[in-house]
Design a protein around this motif. Structure first.
Motif, short mmCIF file in Angstrom:
data_model
loop_
_atom_site.label_atom_id
_atom_site.label_comp_id
_atom_site.label_asym_id
_atom_site.label_seq_id
_atom_site.Cartn_x
_atom_site.Cartn_y
_atom_site.Cartn_z
N THR A 68 -1.50 -8.09 6.60
CA THR A 68 -0.46 -7.11 6.90
C THR A 68 -0.29 -6.19 5.72
OG1 THR A 68 0.72 -8.70 8.31
CG2 THR A 68 1.96 -6.79 7.54
N ALA A 69 -0.32 -4.90 5.96
CA ALA A 69 -0.12 -3.91 4.90
C ALA A 69 1.24 -3.26 5.09
CB ALA A 69 -1.23 -2.87 4.93
N LEU A 70 2.03 -3.24 4.03
CA LEU A 70 3.38 -2.67 4.08
C LEU A 70 3.55 -1.65 2.96
CD1 LEU A 70 5.47 -5.94 4.59
CD2 LEU A 70 4.77 -4.33 6.35
N SER A 71 4.37 -0.66 3.21
CA SER A 71 4.73 0.32 2.20
C SER A 71 6.19 0.12 1.83
CB SER A 71 4.51 1.75 2.70
OG SER A 71 5.13 2.69 1.85
N ALA A 72 6.45 -0.22 0.56
CA ALA A 72 7.82 -0.43 0.13
C ALA A 72 8.66 0.84 0.29
CB ALA A 72 7.85 -0.90 -1.33
N MET A 78 0.85 -1.19 0.00
CA MET A 78 0.00 0.00 0.00
C MET A 78 0.89 1.24 0.00
SD MET A 78 -3.19 -1.01 0.02
CE MET A 78 -4.05 0.44 0.60
N ALA A 79 0.65 2.11 -0.96
CA ALA A 79 1.40 3.38 -0.98
C ALA A 79 0.93 4.28 0.14
CB ALA A 79 1.22 4.07 -2.33
N LYS A 80 -0.38 4.31 0.40
CA LYS A 80 -0.93 5.12 1.49
C LYS A 80 -0.89 4.29 2.77
CE LYS A 80 -3.97 7.88 -1.45
NZ LYS A 80 -5.38 8.32 -1.72
N GLN A 81 0.10 4.57 3.60
CA GLN A 81 0.34 3.75 4.78
C GLN A 81 -0.81 3.83 5.78
OE1 GLN A 81 4.14 4.55 6.54
NE2 GLN A 81 4.32 2.51 7.41
N SER A 82 -1.40 5.00 5.94
CA SER A 82 -2.51 5.13 6.89
C SER A 82 -3.70 4.28 6.45
CB SER A 82 -2.92 6.60 7.00
OG SER A 82 -3.30 7.13 5.74
N LEU A 83 -3.99 4.28 5.15
CA LEU A 83 -5.08 3.42 4.64
C LEU A 83 -4.73 1.96 4.83
CD1 LEU A 83 -7.74 3.01 3.11
CD2 LEU A 83 -6.44 3.22 0.97
N SER A 98 13.04 -2.15 -4.21
CA SER A 98 12.63 -3.56 -4.13
C SER A 98 13.64 -4.39 -3.35
CB SER A 98 12.46 -4.13 -5.54
OG SER A 98 13.66 -4.01 -6.28
N TYR A 99 14.93 -4.12 -3.54
CA TYR A 99 15.95 -4.87 -2.83
C TYR A 99 15.84 -4.64 -1.32
CZ TYR A 99 20.61 -6.65 -1.65
OH TYR A 99 21.65 -7.35 -1.11
N LEU A 100 15.55 -3.41 -0.93
CA LEU A 100 15.47 -3.08 0.49
C LEU A 100 14.17 -3.55 1.12
CD1 LEU A 100 16.88 0.53 0.17
CD2 LEU A 100 18.06 -1.39 1.23
N ALA A 101 13.07 -3.56 0.34
CA ALA A 101 11.75 -3.88 0.91
C ALA A 101 11.42 -5.35 0.88
CB ALA A 101 10.68 -3.10 0.15
N ALA A 102 12.00 -6.11 -0.05
CA ALA A 102 11.61 -7.51 -0.21
C ALA A 102 11.75 -8.35 1.06
CB ALA A 102 12.41 -8.13 -1.36
N PRO A 103 12.82 -8.20 1.87
CA PRO A 103 12.91 -9.03 3.08
C PRO A 103 11.72 -8.85 4.03
CG PRO A 103 15.02 -8.03 2.60
CD PRO A 103 14.05 -7.40 1.67
N ALA A 104 11.22 -7.64 4.18
CA ALA A 104 10.07 -7.42 5.07
C ALA A 104 8.81 -8.08 4.50
CB ALA A 104 9.84 -5.93 5.27
N PHE A 105 8.62 -8.01 3.19
CA PHE A 105 7.46 -8.66 2.58
C PHE A 105 7.56 -10.18 2.71
CE2 PHE A 105 6.86 -4.50 0.83
CZ PHE A 105 5.52 -4.41 0.50
N ALA A 106 8.75 -10.73 2.50
CA ALA A 106 8.92 -12.18 2.61
C ALA A 106 8.67 -12.65 4.04
CB ALA A 106 10.31 -12.58 2.15
N ALA A 107 9.19 -11.93 5.01
CA ALA A 107 8.99 -12.32 6.41
C ALA A 107 7.51 -12.23 6.79
CB ALA A 107 9.82 -11.43 7.33
#
Length: 615
Positions: A136-140, A119-124, A455-464
């Motif tokens: 779980t909603a994450l913002s890359a 989600m780009a809009k983190q509050s939403l 993508s390189y920095l955000a992918a570990p959080a999405f995978a976990a």
């Protein structure tokens, strides 16, 4: 790789394990699928759009992934991906509304499905994750922005992170008080070298540490105060020229009256000259040189008021236009120039502003929402094309401390970086590049070392998040990433009844705290036993976290340890302990990983230690 579409009638048999489904054909989807396949040993079904998409082509080329092609996610597409028996679904497309709609449909089909939303809009996203079950909603961009900020200011630092009952921050040891340090994280070493993460003596040698967060600095005062604006308005070049001419003629008129009028003292002469200059009513009874001075002052009186009025009106109009354009009012130095006010750029601007660093933003589209966000922060915004030298000149690039380029086009980003370097050869440039091969060529050809990939920095959080454990925050360590996570200990797991020392693995993981039902125990002793239902707060590499996740899984103590695939070759020795299913300590390496890193942390792409891996 096998491929099918929702209309296929003879879909090849999938692996027996419940698949992980990933929807998206972008750099984040590619990196996430790679991690799930190679580091977590999961069967993955990639759902992508048909057509000549570069990232879709790279996903199809991955070994071991099944691909379902569809224009949009509907019941037929989810059926082809076996969503009814899937373990987790990641919706990483860049369309927030489509991701929410797909999440609602997937939950109808499989109520037990674990869903991870981009989600780009983190509050939403926070509201949606609260309403959906097991979501779980994450913002890359929110995950990646700290790494850009750290690269920009030359330090590894994170925003404040809520962990347990404390707020912590990753920061250089020299920037915090010794009593606030909770744990050592990495020995950074000289620039251009690979940091040594989580060494056994990190608390002594590490210069990157995890520490209690200090109160936020007070907001920066406006760089240009109303008083200085008024002074610049009334004492601009034109106004100063008018005043100078008036004073010169006034002084000459005063001298002429004083010298040619017998019995007239200097104060009376000054008064007579002033009245003549301001009223246009010439002094009577003057002769000779004094008459010439009086005539000149009378002419000045006729032009003075219109000239002053025109100058003030012109200054007010220029000030109004400058305010609307968001430009600089006066010279600035030692600031950060941020190009691109998309989601990532806005987060970078806000983080730099919160740390008290002066920022000038550049954005081509004045109607972009990020422009108003920056102006609300009192950050000057230059509206223009940053690939034009005059635009960077307006941002005072020659006096800047760093240039951060956060737009989404690789070629344009490179062009802006080269323009910045041409204006100032020693300028620090932080460059967002998606393509790892392109980044490698840029590094070799242009000596631009600092590149970052969201993508390189955000992918570990999405995978976990997909495997069911929340990563609290990533901690950038140059091009590597440490993960701050909270892991629950299951009943009859390998970690149950073990001690804290068992979870501390040099170069892999460090246990920071144990959360029980009623409190959080920070820095527990090495001999403290771990119990089922405890939650351990750890900082770990991706290899270390995957191992802890496997060992914390309930009922995992039956038979040998089954850590996720591809982990056994990099087991690290823990003196005095052995792990079931692994070789004895004498047969395991006790040295730190090589400079190239282990498989989970090895840089891919630019060989420079300050650049990220693949897009």
């Amino acid at each position: 790789m096998t491929e099918s579409s929702p209309a296929d009638s003879g879909t090849p048999a999938l692996p027996s394990s419940a698949p992980f489904v990933v929807w998206g054909d972008n750099p984040l989807a590619l990196r996430l699928i790679e991690m799930l396949l190679t580091q977590y040993d999961r069967s993955v079904v990639a759902v992508i759009r048909p057509g000549p998409n570069r990232w879709g082509r790279l996903i199809r080329e991955l070994a071991g992934v099944e691909v379902v092609t569809t224009e949009h996610l509907d019941r037929a597409a989810f059926a082809a991906a076996r969503i009814d028996e899937a373990e987790a679904l990641a919706l990483v497309d860049q369309d927030d509304a489509a991701n929410i709609e797909a999440a609602l449909l997937a939950q109808e089909i499989n109520p037990d499905l674990r869903i991870v939303l981009r989600m780009a809009k983190q509050s939403l996203g926070e509201r949606i994750s609260g309403l959906l079950h097991n979501c779980t909603a994450l913002s890359a961009s929110a995950i990646a922005a700290p790494a850009f900020v750290a690269a920009a200011i030359g330090t590894a630092v994170t925003p404040p992170i809520e962990v347990g009952d404390r707020t912590v921050v990753g920061v250089l040891r020299e920037r915090t008080r010794p009593e606030d340090v909770l744990a050592g994280l990495a020995v950074m070493g000289p620039r251009g070298t690979v940091p040594e993460v989580l060494p056994p003596d990190a608390d002594v040698r590490a210069d990157l540490v995890l520490a209690r967060s200090q109160p936020a600095p007070p907001p920066r005062p406006p760089r240009t105060s109303p008083a200085s604006l008024a002074l610049s308005l009334f004492f601009g070049r034109r106004m100063l020229a008018i005043v100078a001419v008036f004073l010169m003629l006034y002084a000459l008129g005063t001298a002429a009256l004083y010298l040619t009028q017998p019995g007239l003292d200097i104060t009376d002469a000054a008064y007579g000259a002033l009245i003549t200059a301001l009223s246009g009513d010439p002094e009577e009874g003057v002769t000779g040189v004094a008459r010439i001075a009086v005539v000149a002052l009378t002419i000045v009186s006729l032009a003075l008021i219109p000239a002053v009025t025109a100058t003030i009106v012109d200054a007010l109009v220029k000030l109004r236009l400058q305010r609307e354009a968001g430009g600089l009012y006066d010279p600035v130095a030692d600031h950060a120039v941020v190009v691109g006010l998309g989601d990532l750029g806005v987060r970078i601007v806000r983080a730099l502003h919160d740390q008290g660093i002066e920022v000038v933003a550049v954005e081509r589209d004045a109607a972009r929402p990020g422009v108003q966000v920056a102006r609300d922060l009192k950050v000057p915004v230059i509206v223009g094309d940053a690939s034009r030298p005059e635009t960077l000149d307006r941002a005072s690039i020659a006096t800047a401390r760093t240039l951060i380029i956060a737009s989404t086009d690789d070629v344009t980003n490179l062009e802006i970086a080269l323009l910045g370097r041409a204006a100032r050869p020693d300028l620090r440039v932080v460059l967002r590049l998606f393509d790892s091969e392109f980044a490698d060529r840029v590094r070799r050809a242009f000596n631009i070392h600092v590149s970052r990939s969201v993508s390189y920095l955000a992918a570990p959080a999405f995978a976990a998040a997909m495997i069911g454990r929340a990563v609290l925050a990533p901690i950038p360590v140059r091009r590597r990433v440490l993960l701050l996570a909270e892991v629950p200990i299951g009943e009859r797991s390998l970690l149950e009844h073990r001690t804290v020392a068992f979870a501390n693995r040099p170069y892999e993981s460090r246990l920071l705290a144990v959360r029980t039902a009623d409190q959080v125990h920070w820095r527990p002793s090495d001999d403290r036993p771990l119990q089922a239902a405890d939650r351990i707060i750890v900082v770990a590499t991706r290899v270390g976290l995957s191992r802890l996740l496997a060992e914390s899984k309930a009922d995992s103590d039956v038979g040998p340890a089954t850590t996720y695939g591809l982990l056994a070759p990099w087991a690290i020795s823990i003196p005095g302990q052995s792990i079931p299913g692994q070789a004895a300590p004498d047969d395991r390496p006790t040295h730190p990983p090589s400079a190239e890193g282990t498989a989970d942390d090895q840089p891919i792409g630019p060989a420079d230690a300050d650049s990220t891996g693949p897009a």
